[in-house]
Motif scaffolding. Structure first.
Motif, short mmCIF file in Angstrom:
data_model
loop_
_atom_site.label_atom_id
_atom_site.label_comp_id
_atom_site.label_asym_id
_atom_site.label_seq_id
_atom_site.Cartn_x
_atom_site.Cartn_y
_atom_site.Cartn_z
N UNK A 280 -2.05 -13.28 -4.47
CA UNK A 280 -0.73 -13.47 -5.04
C UNK A 280 0.23 -14.18 -4.08
N UNK A 281 -0.19 -14.37 -2.85
CA UNK A 281 0.48 -15.29 -1.93
C UNK A 281 1.94 -15.04 -1.60
N UNK A 282 2.46 -13.85 -1.90
CA UNK A 282 3.87 -13.58 -1.63
C UNK A 282 4.66 -13.36 -2.90
N UNK A 283 4.01 -13.51 -4.05
CA UNK A 283 4.73 -13.33 -5.32
C UNK A 283 5.19 -11.90 -5.52
N UNK A 285 6.07 -9.68 -3.14
CA UNK A 285 7.28 -9.45 -2.32
C UNK A 285 8.45 -10.25 -2.84
N UNK A 300 8.65 -4.55 4.49
CA UNK A 300 7.86 -5.65 5.05
C UNK A 300 6.78 -6.07 4.07
N UNK A 301 6.51 -7.36 4.01
CA UNK A 301 5.41 -7.87 3.22
C UNK A 301 4.50 -8.69 4.11
N UNK A 302 3.20 -8.57 3.88
CA UNK A 302 2.25 -9.39 4.64
C UNK A 302 1.47 -10.22 3.65
N UNK A 303 1.53 -11.54 3.84
CA UNK A 303 0.72 -12.41 3.00
C UNK A 303 -0.49 -12.80 3.84
N UNK A 304 -1.53 -11.98 3.76
CA UNK A 304 -2.68 -12.13 4.66
C UNK A 304 -3.77 -12.94 3.98
N UNK A 305 -3.57 -14.26 4.02
CA UNK A 305 -4.46 -15.16 3.30
C UNK A 305 -5.82 -15.26 4.00
N UNK A 306 -5.78 -15.48 5.30
CA UNK A 306 -7.04 -15.61 6.05
C UNK A 306 -7.60 -14.22 6.36
N UNK A 309 -6.16 -12.63 9.34
CA UNK A 309 -4.84 -12.02 9.13
C UNK A 309 -4.98 -10.64 8.50
N UNK A 312 -5.90 -8.53 11.47
CA UNK A 312 -4.83 -8.47 12.46
C UNK A 312 -3.64 -7.65 11.97
N UNK A 313 -3.19 -7.92 10.74
CA UNK A 313 -1.93 -7.34 10.29
C UNK A 313 -2.12 -6.08 9.45
#
Lengths: 415, 415
Positions: A280-283, A285, A300-306, A309, A312-313
């Motif tokens: 959803x790429x940030x949609x 948040x 907080x929002x995390x857009x963890x595409x990879x 990520x 890590x996050x």
């Protein structure tokens, strides 16, 4: 339904007739007018040509009881509406001193200098009634012609809506002695429109009540319009009946969008949320933070595409990714739980899926999406199978995730 | 421009006139027709009432050279278009055997049984020309009346567009001896529409070329339409001239949206991006990831709404937040640099601002937004002062951030 008042809507402007601008005003007004019990019989769009505007006003006042025209009130030479209305009336124009003073005050406040073009906006048909504009510069006006009343308001949607609320609707209610019926909107998520229509079939034949449907992905609405004299106790029973028939898919009645319902619930409960999104790429948040005051509960929002990520996050384990892949139930769960732990929030909400057009497989086709909600008492998970293009899939996935949170907040999910 | 052919568009259907459905067909057709060099003079919307449809067809053929009507061709009793067209012509109806065979074959293929209502779709005005529908069940048709040609096609947007491409446009080109001109679209960011129009004024009086403007926030477009016989070398010079006049605000010519231009540049350069958003709430990452294949260059996005999240995820220093506040140049810079370091990407892009309606002050009013782009050679920063509501401010801030990245990728920012 003997004599329902009729309405003609006129939209003006070269940008509308050439398709440069999508005209949303006529639709918005038609919906309000229909809700109010009036019948829109024609919509006419014309460009910035005096004769065409005159023709449209004549046709409108001949056809209907009410005409509402949007656009053509600005300061440029293309803005010909007042002139056209005066031509229809066959009378002169007048300078409206009050409207002029208002425009002058506006210019003074913003330190801009006024020219003749701006002054022109206060020149209206002699026998018109001025409708003051508190939301922009150009005043609107109304005229009477051939037994019809015609309202002329700016085409800027924000201003048009304010004119509707403050000038047009009250005047129509007064003039047509409308006792507006009541409109009850049932807002739903996660129910296909065809299923909703089937569920509502038993309510189709109720005297004095009309059902309508509206879909704006990912949401569906049922609109119940009842006559003014519909008995209050019968209405309460009917609303309760429809509520329970829709069931868990109903997120509210006469309420705001789902992100507002969620925001109110979180605020009341003093709870907080963080998101971890992949497909959803940030949609998610972006939707949650579209609500004013969301900074009180959205942390907080995390857009963890990879994948890196996600590790890590959100603390997703490399082992989970290797064993199940990024698009899987375990990954969705670890993302939700990881962002919840990281942000220290009450909830963590996650999405991971294949939005397409590439990346699908036989086992995990495009449209496969996993969503998860981590709560203090455990984590919910759901797998969605969505159809359509990338835009539709991500939008429905966003709706699905928000709806999982909403259902939890309304006590509809088992933990 | 002696005699530009004129067009009237008719949209039919109760769902359109009551505002249940937003009519996008008329806008889409108007844009195509305008590009083709025709002039749309009226759009008329009517409900499912025979007399209203007849009136609209009569008015259309009286006013214009071409009429295009969408909707009202389905199998239900509300679908009255063919009957209305026959009434306008004053003639009988006919059963089109070819169209019927086509509908029957469709039903057979899907194993559905056909009823009289479906058969009705093949009943057309006797003197009409059938337009076969390869994209759905209801055939379209065209008639000649009062020197005008009128096309009747289904209202389903996908089918309507196919009828345009396969039936209407070729027939108009043939019948009106149109030699379609060329359309060149200049796509711009960061230039107000009024300023763009001013810049383009010298190009308004070029023989054989017409300029148009289109705004879809945060983007502005200049559309240059040249006659078919416009000399190629003059066109090249004109395009180059417009390019250099627009300058750095131009992000592409006949290209996709800015996120696609950015994606192509990052892919070509083998570079990657991560984002850190506050006021835009995830809109920047959602926009970048709307492009298929963006997972190749988009690594991670952080929606760091709370100050603690800014510190935790982007490494913004507590001291910076205390001294300058979350909405400040130093915070924007540290967010961009922090997310770049965290994600190990070529670029880090950040936004922090006050989207409103609350949270503004005299020093930092609502609409104050800081954006920053961390690159291998230093960090760019820009302060924006944006007007409008929360939705407009966040959308313009998203556009501003994307445009800063685009300008850098196109070598337009000094480092």
């Amino acid at each position: 339904m003997a004599s329902v008042p009729t309405v003609v809507l006129i939209s003006q402007g070269d940008e509308v007739i050439t398709g440069q601008t999508l005209d949303t005003n006529a639709q918005w007004l038609a919906e309000r007018l229909t809700e109010l019990g009036l019948s829109v019989v024609r919509k006419i769009t014309v460009g910035d040509r005096l004769n065409d505007i005159v023709d449209a006003i004549r046709q409108g006042t001949a056809l209907a009881d009410v005409v509402i025209s949007t656009g053509g009130l600005g300061p440029t030479v293309d803005d010909l509406t007042a002139e056209a209305a005066a031509a229809v009336l066959g009378g002169p124009m007048r300078l409206d001193e009050e409207a002029l003073a208002f425009i002058e005050a506006l210019f003074a406040r913003y330190g801009r200098t006024m020219n003749d073009a701006n002054r022109k906006q206060a020149v209206l048909p002699a026998s018109s009634t001025t409708l003051m504009n508190q939301w922009g510069t150009a005043p609107g006006f109304s005229i009477e012609h051939q037994g019809a009343v015609a309202f002329f308001v700016p085409g800027v949607p924000r201003e048009m809506r304010a004119f509707w609320a403050h000038h047009i609707q009250p005047e129509l209610v007064r003039r047509l002695s409308l006792t507006p019926g009541r409109l009850i909107t049932f807002r739903c998520m996660g129910i296909p429109e065809s299923h909703l229509e089937e569920l509502m079939r038993p309510f189709n034949a109720i005297d004095g009540a009309v059902l309508g449907f509206r879909t704006k992905l990912p949401e569906n609405q049922v609109k119940l319009r009842v006559d003014p004299d519909f008995p209050e106790d019968r209405l309460d029973a009917l609303v309760a009946d429809i509520r329970s028939t829709i069931g868990k898919g109903l997120f509210g009645v006469n309420c705001g969008p789902i992100e507002e319902v969620i925001g109110q619930a979180l605020t009341e409960r003093g709870e907080t949320i963080a998101t971890a999104e992949s497909c959803t790429g940030g949609q998610i948040s972006a939707t949650l933070t579209a609500i004013a005051g969301s900074s009180n509960y959205f942390i907080e929002g995390a857009c963890v595409y990879a994948n890196a990520a996600k590790v890590r996050t959100c603390g997703v384990s490399e082992g989970t990714l290797a064993a199940h892949g990024a698009v899987s139930e375990p990954t969705a769960r670890e993302m939700a739980e990881g962002i919840r732990a990281r942000a220290g929030t009450t909830y963590g909400l996650s999405s991971t899926g294949i939005a397409g057009p590439g990346g699908g497989s036989a086992e995990k086709p495009v449209g496969t999406v996993h969503i998860a909600l981590a709560t203090p008492n455990g984590t919910h998970h759901k797998r969605l199978r969505l159809g359509g293009d990338r835009e539709r899939i991500t939008r429905l996935a966003t709706g699905g995730a928000l709806d999982m949170l909403r259902r939890h907040l309304q006590g509809l999910l088992r933990t």
